[in-house]
Design an enzyme around this catalytic site. Structure first.
Site, PDB file in Angstrom:
ATOM      1  N   ALA A  66       0.846  -1.196   0.000  1.00 14.29           N
ATOM      2  CA  ALA A  66       0.000   0.000   0.000  1.00 14.29           C
ATOM      3  C   ALA A  66       0.879   1.244   0.000  1.00 14.29           C
ATOM      4  O   ALA A  66       1.813   1.345   0.802  1.00 14.29           O
ATOM      5  CB  ALA A  66      -0.909  -0.004   1.231  1.00 14.29           C
ATOM      6  N   HIS A  67       0.595   2.159  -0.907  1.00 12.27           N
ATOM      7  CA  HIS A  67       1.392   3.386  -0.969  1.00 12.27           C
ATOM      8  C   HIS A  67       0.689   4.412  -1.843  1.00 12.27           C
ATOM      9  O   HIS A  67      -0.228   4.088  -2.595  1.00 12.27           O
ATOM     10  CB  HIS A  67       2.797   3.114  -1.511  1.00 12.27           C
ATOM     11  CG  HIS A  67       2.810   2.680  -2.956  1.00 12.27           C
ATOM     12  ND1 HIS A  67       2.222   1.517  -3.383  1.00 12.27           N
ATOM     13  CD2 HIS A  67       3.329   3.261  -4.067  1.00 12.27           C
ATOM     14  CE1 HIS A  67       2.387   1.393  -4.695  1.00 12.27           C
ATOM     15  NE2 HIS A  67       3.046   2.444  -5.142  1.00 12.27           N
ATOM     16  N   ALA A  68       1.148   5.643  -1.732  1.00 11.66           N
ATOM     17  CA  ALA A  68       0.710   6.712  -2.629  1.00 11.66           C
ATOM     18  C   ALA A  68       1.922   7.599  -2.889  1.00 11.66           C
ATOM     19  O   ALA A  68       3.024   7.306  -2.411  1.00 11.66           O
ATOM     20  CB  ALA A  68      -0.442   7.508  -2.013  1.00 11.66           C
TER      21      ALA A  68
END
Lengths: 91, 151
Positions: B65-67
């Site tokens: 999960a990342h942005a």
């Protein structure tokens, strides 16, 4: 030779794919530059690339390209990368 | 740059999530607890998946999960969430997900070394099942700690 790795945002997952693609190329003894990019930048980045590595989820986002598009299922499996790059690069 | 510190409060064992947004929220909560990000970053991680699909499920059972970096990232940070029941993200090969690694980076350019260390940990195929079966946060810490030690 140029290889483009693509993810949605151009960092994180694509960086992992870049690191492991470089390991696979080392193993195959192939010299190539590996550039990470995002969906928005892929057309420009891949204009002079032989291969685009990405996820099955993102193939449709690439659009028209002359590069070979290779889907990688397990980004941590260097064996998978070696096998698929070997076929694509015909060595 | 080694892996960022993985403090105990950035680790959640056996989280209950009914769907993938809940699973990502559990990872976002861990990043907020450890001081790496604000809850706005959680929303942005969910937005990435809504926009681009489940490509963040990069290995069987594992979601990264990342942005993008942003004002809601307070420090480079890592978190690990294991799920009590695996959750489908919609990936054709790698579903269902039982381990989520959350990543928050302050800048795109300097995170490559840090990601290389993460690859070193996960290139061992035993690591994802080991994390999925972890019963303590200390064990999770040791999985990341021992593999990044100098060889």
């Amino acid at each position: 030779m140029k290889i483009v790795v693509m993810c949605g945002v151009g960092l994180g997952t694509s960086a992992i794919l870049k690191v492991n693609a470089e390991r696979a190329l080392d193993r195959l003894d192939i010299e190539a530059s590996v550039q990470a990019t995002d969906v928005a930048g892929v057309r420009a980045a891949a204009a002079d690339a032989q291969v685009i590595l990405t996820s099955s989820e993102l193939v449709d986002a690439i659009g028209k390209t002359n590069a070979d598009v290779i889907v990688i299922n397990n980004y941590f499996d260097v064996d998978e990368l070696v096998a698929k790059l070997e076929i694509a690069l015909g060595s | 740059m080694p892996l960022p510190h993985l403090p105990l409060d950035a680790i959640t064992i056996g989280a209950h999530a009914d769907d993938w947004p809940a699973a990502i929220t559990a990872a976002g909560d861990a990043l907020v607890r450890s001081g790496a990000a604000t809850s706005n970053y959680t929303d942005r991680m969910i937005e990435v998946i809504r926009e681009f699909g489940a490509y963040i499920v990069i290995a069987p059972g594992l979601a990264l999960a990342h942005a993008r970096p942003g004002a809601d990232v307070l420090a480079d940070g890592l978190c690990v969430v294991t799920l009590a029941e695996p959750v489908a993200f919609g990936h054709p090969h790698n579903d269902p997900v039982s381990v989520i690694v959350g990543l928050a980076v302050t800048g795109a350019d300097d995170h490559l070394q840090f990601v290389a260390e993460l690859a070193n940990v996960f290139n061992d195929p035993k690591v994802i099942p080991a994390l999925a079966g972890a019963t303590t946060a200390e064990f999770v810490q040791s999985v990341f700690g021992q593999t990044v030690a100098p060889e």
